[in-house]
Motif scaffolding. Structure first.
Motif, short mmCIF file in Angstrom:
data_model
loop_
_atom_site.label_atom_id
_atom_site.label_comp_id
_atom_site.label_asym_id
_atom_site.label_seq_id
_atom_site.Cartn_x
_atom_site.Cartn_y
_atom_site.Cartn_z
N LEU A 170 -1.22 7.05 5.89
CA LEU A 170 -1.73 5.68 5.69
C LEU A 170 -1.46 4.81 6.91
CD1 LEU A 170 -0.94 4.95 1.96
CD2 LEU A 170 -3.18 4.75 3.03
N ILE A 171 -0.30 4.99 7.53
CA ILE A 171 0.02 4.23 8.74
C ILE A 171 -1.01 4.52 9.83
CG2 ILE A 171 1.69 4.01 10.65
CD1 ILE A 171 3.92 4.25 8.54
N LYS A 172 -1.33 5.81 10.00
CA LYS A 172 -2.34 6.19 10.99
C LYS A 172 -3.68 5.54 10.66
CE LYS A 172 -0.73 10.71 12.18
NZ LYS A 172 -0.82 11.96 11.46
N PRO B 9 0.80 -1.23 0.00
CA PRO B 9 0.00 0.00 0.00
C PRO B 9 0.83 1.28 0.00
CG PRO B 9 -0.05 -1.03 2.17
CD PRO B 9 0.60 -2.01 1.24
N THR B 10 2.07 1.22 0.48
CA THR B 10 2.83 2.47 0.60
C THR B 10 3.88 2.63 -0.50
OG1 THR B 10 4.57 1.57 2.04
CG2 THR B 10 2.54 2.37 3.11
N GLU B 11 3.91 1.69 -1.45
CA GLU B 11 4.94 1.72 -2.48
C GLU B 11 4.85 3.01 -3.32
OE1 GLU B 11 4.37 -0.84 -5.71
OE2 GLU B 11 6.42 -0.61 -6.46
N VAL C 137 1.49 -6.50 3.08
CA VAL C 137 2.62 -6.93 2.25
C VAL C 137 3.47 -5.72 1.90
CG1 VAL C 137 3.16 -7.60 -0.13
CG2 VAL C 137 1.63 -9.02 1.24
N GLU C 138 4.78 -5.84 2.12
CA GLU C 138 5.69 -4.76 1.74
C GLU C 138 7.01 -5.34 1.24
OE1 GLU C 138 5.32 -1.49 1.51
OE2 GLU C 138 3.48 -1.09 2.64
N GLN C 139 7.76 -4.49 0.51
CA GLN C 139 9.06 -4.94 -0.01
C GLN C 139 10.20 -4.68 0.96
OE1 GLN C 139 10.55 -4.27 -3.88
NE2 GLN C 139 8.54 -4.37 -4.85
N ASN C 140 9.94 -3.84 1.97
CA ASN C 140 11.00 -3.62 2.95
C ASN C 140 10.39 -3.52 4.34
OD1 ASN C 140 10.22 -0.82 3.45
ND2 ASN C 140 10.93 -0.50 1.35
N LEU C 141 11.27 -3.35 5.32
CA LEU C 141 10.82 -3.46 6.72
C LEU C 141 10.25 -2.16 7.29
CD1 LEU C 141 13.90 -5.41 8.13
CD2 LEU C 141 11.64 -6.33 7.67
N VAL D 175 7.71 0.17 6.99
CA VAL D 175 6.34 0.30 7.50
C VAL D 175 5.97 -0.90 8.39
CG1 VAL D 175 3.92 0.54 6.86
CG2 VAL D 175 5.67 1.81 5.61
N PRO D 176 6.31 -2.13 7.99
CA PRO D 176 6.00 -3.27 8.85
C PRO D 176 6.53 -3.14 10.27
CG PRO D 176 6.61 -4.06 6.69
CD PRO D 176 6.80 -2.57 6.67
N LEU D 177 7.73 -2.61 10.43
CA LEU D 177 8.29 -2.50 11.79
C LEU D 177 7.46 -1.54 12.64
CD1 LEU D 177 12.17 -2.45 11.27
CD2 LEU D 177 10.70 -4.34 12.02
#
Ligand SMILES: Nc1ncnc2c1ncn2[C@@H]1O[C@H](COP(=O)(O)OP(=O)(O)O)[C@@H](O)[C@H]1O
Ligand SMILES: [Mg+2]
Length: 233
Positions: A172-174, A160-162, A189-193, A195-197
């Motif tokens: 978007l995180i909020k 979603p944040t790409e 799903v993300e390509q890097n850490l 936003v997931p972290l």
């Protein structure tokens, strides 16, 4: 309890195997991330969860029930919403029309147009603008809003944040935190850490169609370099 449980899933495109014995669990109301580089199999797994890619062997459970053979439509009605990477906005429809279409699915629940506009004030400002005039961030908000209007219990978000500017990513995180606070589980799903972290307490790392590592975010942070190397980020 878990809302989603994929066990030992194998998925093929023709003769090429794209997912190998993939198992993944999302707890009720949990945010879980799936991270991997381009081509790792992330979208393939989301599509397999949503019934858009056939699972050659393996099982899918939703809310404890075996739904391995359920169709995409049945899974949608059960409460899974998928926001694809390409967002699938109707270019010639307005923001408002794009959203109204999603209400047709008609699951009962807390999400309605007004609440989506409250969550994304920017969409309200642009409610009469055509889909093809939206920025990337606005498109993503619209795609998420459309997913919410189906009143899902589980939201599948594909990158979603790409490509979005940091300020839009922060918004978007909020929004994802607020959505989750309403009890919606999220598989991010993300390509890097990055936003997931910030969002998830548990992470799955995928490479070449294999889950290489899974565990708590704290555990990942404790050995970040070693674990990142497993999926060559
Ligand atoms: N429709 C398709 N037909 C054939 N191969 C595909 C198709 N979609 C994806 N693949 C292949 O499957 C692998 C995983 O792709 P994908 O799930 O899209 O990766 P990711 O989302 O992690 O970037 C890649 O090797 C990709 O080329
Ligand atoms: Mg993808």
């Amino acid at each position: 309890m878990s809302i989603l449980e994929m066990q030992n899933c194998n998925v093929f495109y023709g003769k090429a195997q794209a997912l190998h014995d993939v198992s993944i669990i999302v707890g009720d109301g949990e945010i879980v991330s799936l991270i991997g580089r381009n081509g790792a199999g992330k979208s393939t797994l989301l599509k397999a969860i949503m019934g858009l890619n056939p699972i050659k062997s393996g099982t899918r459970k939703f809310e404890g029930r075996d739904v391995t053979n359920a169709t995409t439509e049945m899974l949608g009605r059960s409460g899974i919403a998928f926001v694809p990477e390409d967002r699938r906005i109707f270019a010639t429809l307005s923001v408002d029309e794009n959203l109204r279409i999603a209400t047709v699915m008609g699951r009962k629940g807390p999400w309605n147009l007004e609440r989506v506009y409250n969550l994304f004030p920017r969409l309200k400002e642009r409610m009469n603008s055509r889909g093809d005039t939206l920025s990337g961030g606005e498109q993503q908000m619209l795609a998420v809003g459309r997913g919410l209007l189906t009143n899902p219990k589980l939201l599948l978000l594909d990158e979603p944040t790409e490509g979005l500017a940091p300020l839009v990513v922060a918004d978007l995180i909020k929004a994802m935190e607020l959505i989750n606070a309403e009890g919606v589980a999220i598989l991010l799903v993300e390509q890097n850490l990055k936003v997931p972290l910030k969002l998830a307490k548990r992470q799955y790392l995928i490479d070449n169609g294999h889950i290489r590592w899974s565990g708590k975010t704290d555990e990942l942070l404790a050995e970040r370099e070693k674990i990142e190397a497993l999926i060559s980020l």
